[in-house]
Design an enzyme around this catalytic site. Sequence first.
Site, PDB file in Angstrom:
ATOM      1  N   GLY A  16       0.543  -0.747   0.233  1.00 21.42           N
ATOM      2  CA  GLY A  16       0.025  -0.030   0.220  1.00 21.42           C
ATOM      3  C   GLY A  16       0.943   1.158  -0.080  1.00 21.42           C
ATOM      4  O   GLY A  16       1.818   1.284  -0.237  1.00 21.42           O
ATOM      5  N   ILE A  18       2.606   4.384   0.940  1.00 20.09           N
ATOM      6  CA  ILE A  18       3.138   5.463   2.210  1.00 20.09           C
ATOM      7  C   ILE A  18       1.638   6.094   3.416  1.00 20.09           C
ATOM      8  O   ILE A  18       1.196   6.538   2.193  1.00 20.09           O
ATOM      9  CB  ILE A  18       3.845   6.891   1.772  1.00 20.09           C
ATOM     10  CG1 ILE A  18       4.786   6.389   0.172  1.00 20.09           C
ATOM     11  CG2 ILE A  18       4.607   7.219   2.751  1.00 20.09           C
ATOM     12  CD1 ILE A  18       5.751   7.648  -0.292  1.00 20.09           C
ATOM     13  N   GLY A  19       2.045   6.020   4.139  1.00 24.99           N
ATOM     14  CA  GLY A  19       0.889   5.855   5.713  1.00 24.99           C
ATOM     15  C   GLY A  19      -0.456   5.697   5.110  1.00 24.99           C
ATOM     16  O   GLY A  19      -1.540   6.320   5.836  1.00 24.99           O
ATOM     17  N   THR A  24       0.757  -0.127  11.423  1.00 21.95           N
ATOM     18  CA  THR A  24      -1.149  -0.547  12.149  1.00 21.95           C
ATOM     19  C   THR A  24      -1.393  -2.333  12.066  1.00 21.95           C
ATOM     20  O   THR A  24      -1.455  -2.856  13.814  1.00 21.95           O
ATOM     21  CB  THR A  24      -2.313   0.504  12.542  1.00 21.95           C
ATOM     22  OG1 THR A  24      -1.425   1.535  12.851  1.00 21.95           O
ATOM     23  CG2 THR A  24      -2.954   0.567  12.750  1.00 21.95           C
ATOM     24  N   GLU A  92       6.041  -7.075   5.308  1.00 16.87           N
ATOM     25  CA  GLU A  92       6.313  -5.246   4.889  1.00 16.87           C
ATOM     26  C   GLU A  92       6.050  -4.585   3.715  1.00 16.87           C
ATOM     27  O   GLU A  92       7.376  -4.562   3.605  1.00 16.87           O
ATOM     28  CB  GLU A  92       6.835  -4.070   6.440  1.00 16.87           C
ATOM     29  CG  GLU A  92       5.954  -2.983   5.511  1.00 16.87           C
ATOM     30  CD  GLU A  92       5.919  -2.284   6.793  1.00 16.87           C
ATOM     31  OE1 GLU A  92       7.088  -2.063   7.537  1.00 16.87           O
ATOM     32  OE2 GLU A  92       5.641  -0.704   6.040  1.00 16.87           O
ATOM     33  N   ARG A  93       6.098  -5.191   2.663  1.00 17.33           N
ATOM     34  CA  ARG A  93       6.287  -4.809   1.515  1.00 17.33           C
ATOM     35  C   ARG A  93       7.293  -5.880   0.757  1.00 17.33           C
ATOM     36  O   ARG A  93       7.371  -6.683   1.711  1.00 17.33           O
ATOM     37  CB  ARG A  93       6.694  -3.176   1.389  1.00 17.33           C
ATOM     38  CG  ARG A  93       5.779  -2.166   1.302  1.00 17.33           C
ATOM     39  CD  ARG A  93       5.905  -1.173   0.227  1.00 17.33           C
ATOM     40  NE  ARG A  93       5.550  -0.091   0.608  1.00 17.33           N
ATOM     41  CZ  ARG A  93       5.246   1.669   0.779  1.00 17.33           C
ATOM     42  NH1 ARG A  93       6.497   1.229   1.707  1.00 17.33           N
ATOM     43  NH2 ARG A  93       4.760   2.073   0.916  1.00 17.33           N
ATOM     44  N   GLU A 160      10.302  12.507   4.678  1.00 20.79           N
ATOM     45  CA  GLU A 160       9.038  13.011   3.611  1.00 20.79           C
ATOM     46  C   GLU A 160       8.331  13.811   4.011  1.00 20.79           C
ATOM     47  O   GLU A 160       7.939  14.318   3.160  1.00 20.79           O
ATOM     48  CB  GLU A 160       8.273  12.087   4.187  1.00 20.79           C
ATOM     49  CG  GLU A 160       8.865  10.272   4.096  1.00 20.79           C
ATOM     50  CD  GLU A 160       8.161   9.222   4.730  1.00 20.79           C
ATOM     51  OE1 GLU A 160       8.208   8.172   4.673  1.00 20.79           O
ATOM     52  OE2 GLU A 160       7.148   9.309   5.153  1.00 20.79           O
TER      53      GLU A 160
END
Length: 223
Positions: A16, A18-19, A24, A92-93, A160
């Site tokens: 997904g 960034i942010g 979470t 994650e990724r 960022e």
Amino acid sequence: LKQFASLRPYTVIVEGNIGCGKTTFLNYFQQFDDVNVLAEPVNKWRNCNGYNLLDKMYSDPKKWSFTFQSYVQLTILQHHTMKTGHPIKLMERSIYSARHCFVEQMARNGSIERASVSVMDEWFKWAKENCDLSVDLIVYLKTTPETAYQRMLARNRPEEQYVPLEYFQDIHNLHEEWLLQKRFECPAPVLIIDANLDKSGIMEEYSKCKAQIFTERELKVAL
Ligand SMILES: Cc1cc2cn([C@H]3C[C@H](O)[C@@H](CO)O3)c(=O)nc2[nH]1
């Protein structure tokens, strides 16, 4: 084949913008003993032998994007090949989003030369032939670029702070092209989660997702 299948953990990658809320999501799964959670090694990218490659990449993309993405590819490959004693690996990724979302974006906006992309593709091809990069499920935390952008600002990561909204729109579009339109190789089925939901609503989604992951893990071993 069965015992080999059970040797490799049931591998889930969370993808997904960034942010979008990946941290979470990962934190929710930390509570389960059967899950080995591998968060992005951002701190390695911020300190590679003393160099903050993440900051360099955002400060001077043309000069540093290839260097940064080359290091990302190494560190994410280390996660793909990392042995784990747990039945489920949650990453994650992945090396896939590295190539099809981030490197693709940097090639399209001229931050990485196509000749350099072709070198990374040769590494990627070799890695696929020599390592087990298989994935069983992709969880896509789908947001709007605006939501992701606002969350990035709230998280306030120094590197960022100057990333513009249009970068989030580009990265969002590439996730849609990859995971929904299947414009690039998609290594596993995609489970879409509405990551625009707020904290309470999202927990319901996570719980459903957990149930599906644990069930499919059981099915895989049973086969
Ligand atoms: C696989 C992969 C993750 C990843 C993250 N990033 C950036 C986006 C965020 O600003 C930060 C942490 O995810 O690193 C990137 O430019 N290229 C990447 N490739």
